[in-house]
Enzyme design. Structure first.
Site, PDB file in Angstrom:
ATOM      1  CD  GLU A 120      -8.475  -1.370   6.231  1.00 54.69           C
ATOM      2  OE1 GLU A 120      -7.743  -1.044   7.433  1.00 54.69           O
ATOM      3  OE2 GLU A 120      -9.599  -1.364   6.561  1.00 54.69           O
TER       4      GLU A 120
ATOM      5  N   GLY B   3      -5.015   1.219  13.170  1.00 50.56           N
ATOM      6  CA  GLY B   3      -5.310   2.497  13.116  1.00 50.56           C
ATOM      7  C   GLY B   3      -4.779   3.171  11.584  1.00 50.56           C
TER       8      GLY B   3
END
Ligand SMILES: [Zn+2]
Length: 358
Positions: free
Chosen positions: A214, A184
């Protein structure tokens, strides 16, 4: 040119070889891998309204070239999730993923999904996990795959719900489920808010991984490794922002399960030639290559390998090494991974001798 000559030529070309070589995929989200035809059929069968016309469905599920962020990337999961609210639907799509993966000679697969995203129509977490496990076992049997399912906690969900996911999956450990992840939108929702679920999962015996580095920086990777104790990181592209983290990842054998094209789409890296997988590989950190999402990113493991060959000069032996690494760090039973590694190595030798004899 005869059919035989055509075949020889395609075996000799690197893309042809990559497609045929035995492969492993560790980082692939079930809801990002639906066949578009299956989405429309599930919507019809279960009377689920789709927000776009049938002919626009593919565009609505594939991330556009000009994708701006991870948040926009995640929007592509809305339609697939809307048709995955019944056990039969989940069972079907994981079976089809096994078929699609085997078609490009993926032999070891760890599909992942977030049970808490499938409870809208009343399915329980346990029912969702049971359905995916059934589909996986049937697909693995019919298409000759090893591996298992990774359950994902979601960063934006309440911590207690993620703990419930870890609890619900525990009885499936050793029966199709092998790992636990957190996924998520990373930047606004640190992993440390979900320590209870992650620690519970680790103690229960799940293989542990986390999406990190990320959408947020290297500190997110450090928290996942040092505080949670994961052995694998999903992406980890930004790990090198903290030079002190790199020896830690290398010495502990932490693996970065990277998805090059997806990382470009989410703007985690600017372009493929700037992708850090080459840097980490050369540094001696374990890395593997996966799709993240076959449909949303319109890709396959073979295409990802061809991309890093073209943009970062990964040669066949190095691509094979990424596969061996995946088998070393996979969460399924160790003896089974080692047997598969030997089989795949023999297949690889045969492929190579085909090149040198032709
Ligand atoms: Zn992912």
């Amino acid at each position: 040119m005869t059919a035989l000559e055509t075949q020889t030529w395609s075996v000799q070309s690197l893309p042809g070889l990559i497609n045929r070589m035995p492969k492993a995929e560790l980082h692939v989200h079930l809801d990002g891998c639906l066949r578009v035809s299956t989405i429309s059929q599930l919507a019809r069968d279960h009377d689920i309204p789709l927000p776009v016309r049938e002919e626009e469905l593919e565009d609505a599920c594939v991330v556009p070239e000009e994708c701006r962020s991870l948040a926009q990337y995640l929007e592509r999961f809305v339609i697939p999730l809307s048709v995955l609210q019944q056990p039969e639907a989940l069972e079907r799509v994981v079976y089809e993923l096994c078929e699609d993966a085997r078609r490009e000679n993926v032999r070891y697969l760890e599909p992942r999904f977030a049970p808490s995203l499938h409870t809208r129509a009343g399915m329980s977490l346990t029912d969702a996990i049971a359905a995916v496990t059934r589909g996986w076992q049937a697909g693995a049997r019919d298409f000759g795959l090893e591996g298992g399912i990774i359950l994902c906690a979601m960063r934006h969900r309440p911590p207690e719900q993620n703990l419930e996911v870890a609890r619900a999956g525990e009885r499936f450990l050793g029966h199709g489920v092998v790992g636990f992840d957190i996924a998520g939108d990373e930047a606004p929702f640190p992993i440390l808010e979900h320590l209870d679920a992650m620690q519970y999962a680790r103690e229960a015996g799940y293989g542990m991984t986390a999406h990190a580095g990320e959408g947020a920086g290297a500190e997110s990777v450090r928290d996942a490794v040092e505080v949670v104790g994961v052995s694998r990181i999903g992406h980890g592209t930004r790990s090198r922002e903290d030079p002190g983290l790199l020896p830690l990842l290398r010495e502990r054998g932490i693996c970065l399960d990277m998805c090059p094209y997806s990382n470009v789409q989410t703007k985690s890296v600017s372009c493929l030639s700037a992708h850090p997988i080459r840097f980490y590989y050369d540094y001696g950190i374990r890395v593997t290559v996966s799709t993240d999402s076959r449909t949303c990113s319109d890709t396959t493991v073979s295409r990802e390998m061809i991309r890093i060959h073209e943009a970062l000069d990964f040669q066949l032996d190095e691509l094979w090494q990424l596969t061996v690494t995946a088998l070393e760090v996979g969460f399924a039973d160790a003896a089974c991974r080692e047997t598969l590694r030997q089989e795949m190595a023999a297949e690889m030798r045969e492929l190579r001798s085909g090149i040198s004899n032709s």
